[in-house]
Write a protein that holds these residues in place. Structure first.
Motif, short mmCIF file in Angstrom:
data_model
loop_
_atom_site.label_atom_id
_atom_site.label_comp_id
_atom_site.label_asym_id
_atom_site.label_seq_id
_atom_site.Cartn_x
_atom_site.Cartn_y
_atom_site.Cartn_z
N GLY A 1 0.82 -1.21 0.00
CA GLY A 1 0.00 0.00 0.00
C GLY A 1 0.85 1.25 0.00
O GLY A 1 0.45 2.29 -0.52
N GLY A 2 2.03 1.17 0.59
CA GLY A 2 2.95 2.31 0.60
C GLY A 2 3.38 2.68 -0.80
O GLY A 2 3.51 3.87 -1.12
N ASP A 3 3.58 1.67 -1.65
CA ASP A 3 3.95 1.94 -3.04
C ASP A 3 2.81 2.67 -3.76
O ASP A 3 3.04 3.58 -4.55
N VAL A 4 1.58 2.27 -3.48
CA VAL A 4 0.41 2.92 -4.07
C VAL A 4 0.33 4.37 -3.61
O VAL A 4 0.15 5.29 -4.42
N LEU A 5 0.50 4.59 -2.31
CA LEU A 5 0.45 5.96 -1.77
C LEU A 5 1.55 6.82 -2.40
O LEU A 5 1.30 7.98 -2.73
N GLU A 6 2.73 6.25 -2.55
CA GLU A 6 3.83 7.02 -3.12
C GLU A 6 3.54 7.40 -4.57
O GLU A 6 3.83 8.52 -5.00
N THR A 7 2.93 6.50 -5.33
CA THR A 7 2.54 6.82 -6.71
C THR A 7 1.55 7.98 -6.72
O THR A 7 1.67 8.90 -7.53
N TRP A 8 0.57 7.93 -5.83
CA TRP A 8 -0.41 9.02 -5.74
C TRP A 8 0.25 10.33 -5.34
O TRP A 8 -0.09 11.39 -5.85
N ALA A 9 1.20 10.26 -4.40
CA ALA A 9 1.90 11.48 -3.96
C ALA A 9 2.67 12.10 -5.12
O ALA A 9 2.70 13.33 -5.26
N GLN A 10 3.27 11.29 -5.95
CA GLN A 10 4.04 11.79 -7.09
C GLN A 10 3.14 12.36 -8.18
O GLN A 10 3.51 13.32 -8.85
N SER A 11 1.95 11.78 -8.34
CA SER A 11 1.06 12.24 -9.42
C SER A 11 0.30 13.51 -9.06
O SER A 11 -0.08 14.27 -9.94
N GLY A 12 0.04 13.71 -7.77
CA GLY A 12 -0.70 14.90 -7.35
C GLY A 12 -2.19 14.83 -7.64
O GLY A 12 -2.90 15.82 -7.47
N SER A 13 -2.68 13.67 -8.07
CA SER A 13 -4.11 13.56 -8.39
C SER A 13 -4.94 13.31 -7.13
O SER A 13 -4.42 12.91 -6.09
N MET A 14 -6.22 13.57 -7.23
CA MET A 14 -7.15 13.34 -6.12
C MET A 14 -7.55 11.87 -6.10
O MET A 14 -7.66 11.23 -7.14
N VAL A 15 -7.79 11.37 -4.88
CA VAL A 15 -8.15 9.98 -4.66
C VAL A 15 -9.40 9.94 -3.79
O VAL A 15 -9.53 10.73 -2.84
N GLU A 16 -10.30 9.06 -4.11
CA GLU A 16 -11.51 8.91 -3.30
C GLU A 16 -11.18 8.26 -1.96
O GLU A 16 -10.24 7.45 -1.86
N GLY A 17 -11.95 8.60 -0.93
CA GLY A 17 -11.70 8.11 0.42
C GLY A 17 -11.66 6.61 0.54
O GLY A 17 -10.83 6.06 1.27
N ARG A 18 -12.53 5.92 -0.17
CA ARG A 18 -12.54 4.45 -0.11
C ARG A 18 -11.26 3.86 -0.72
O ARG A 18 -10.74 2.85 -0.25
N GLN A 19 -10.74 4.50 -1.78
CA GLN A 19 -9.48 4.05 -2.37
C GLN A 19 -8.32 4.25 -1.39
O GLN A 19 -7.47 3.38 -1.24
N LEU A 20 -8.30 5.42 -0.74
CA LEU A 20 -7.25 5.70 0.23
C LEU A 20 -7.31 4.70 1.39
O LEU A 20 -6.29 4.16 1.81
N ALA A 21 -8.50 4.45 1.89
CA ALA A 21 -8.66 3.51 3.00
C ALA A 21 -8.21 2.11 2.60
O ALA A 21 -7.56 1.41 3.39
#
Length: 140
Positions: free
Chosen positions: A52-72
């Motif tokens: 999950g950390g790899d997923v979070l890091e990809t999101w952090a690099q992209s700067g895109s918005m993520v839905e709450g259920r995806q983040l959870a």
């Protein structure tokens, strides 16, 4: 906005992580949109372990918005968020942050919000909660 810091026991790993905070703030955290980003401390710090950390890091690099259920869901597969910032926006106010959750160097989590319900849920749901005068800034 008010800031709370959540610490763990002295000399031990934090007994909670992002998944626990998101769960404590559900259902609003699940309905929010989130921006995952690095913590700005002179350097841009984002570090999380596990799949999950790899997923979070990809999101952090992209700067895109993520839905709450995806983040959870991603947070369930994180072993530890070492550095990271998670800014939540509610559907009725997409341009104004509802909450900012920061992981600071595996030492504490910081919650910044004007939402009194969130502040109460954090204070009653975690041990080691302290009020802070201002959000974290690096020394020097």
């Amino acid at each position: 906005m008010k800031t709370l810091r959540i610490y763990g026991p002295s000399g031990a790993a934090l007994p909670f992580d992002l998944r626990d905070i998101l769960q404590r703030l559900a259902p609003r955290s699940l309905g929010a949109s989130w921006k995952v980003s690095a913590v700005d401390g002179g350097y841009q710090w984002f570090d999380a372990t596990g799949p999950g950390g790899d997923v979070l890091e990809t999101w952090a690099q992209s700067g895109s918005m993520v839905e709450g259920r995806q983040l959870a869901a991603a947070a369930q597969d994180v072993l530890q968020v070492i550095w990271g910032e998670f800014t939540g926006f509610l559907p009725g106010a997409p341009d104004r942050p509802w909450i900012i959750v920061r992981a600071i160097d595996s030492t504490f989590y910081e919650i910044t919000t004007d939402d009194e319900t969130v502040l109460q849920r954090v204070e009653t749901g975690f041990q080691g909660v302290r009020r802070s005068d201002a959000p974290w800034k690096p020394a020097g």
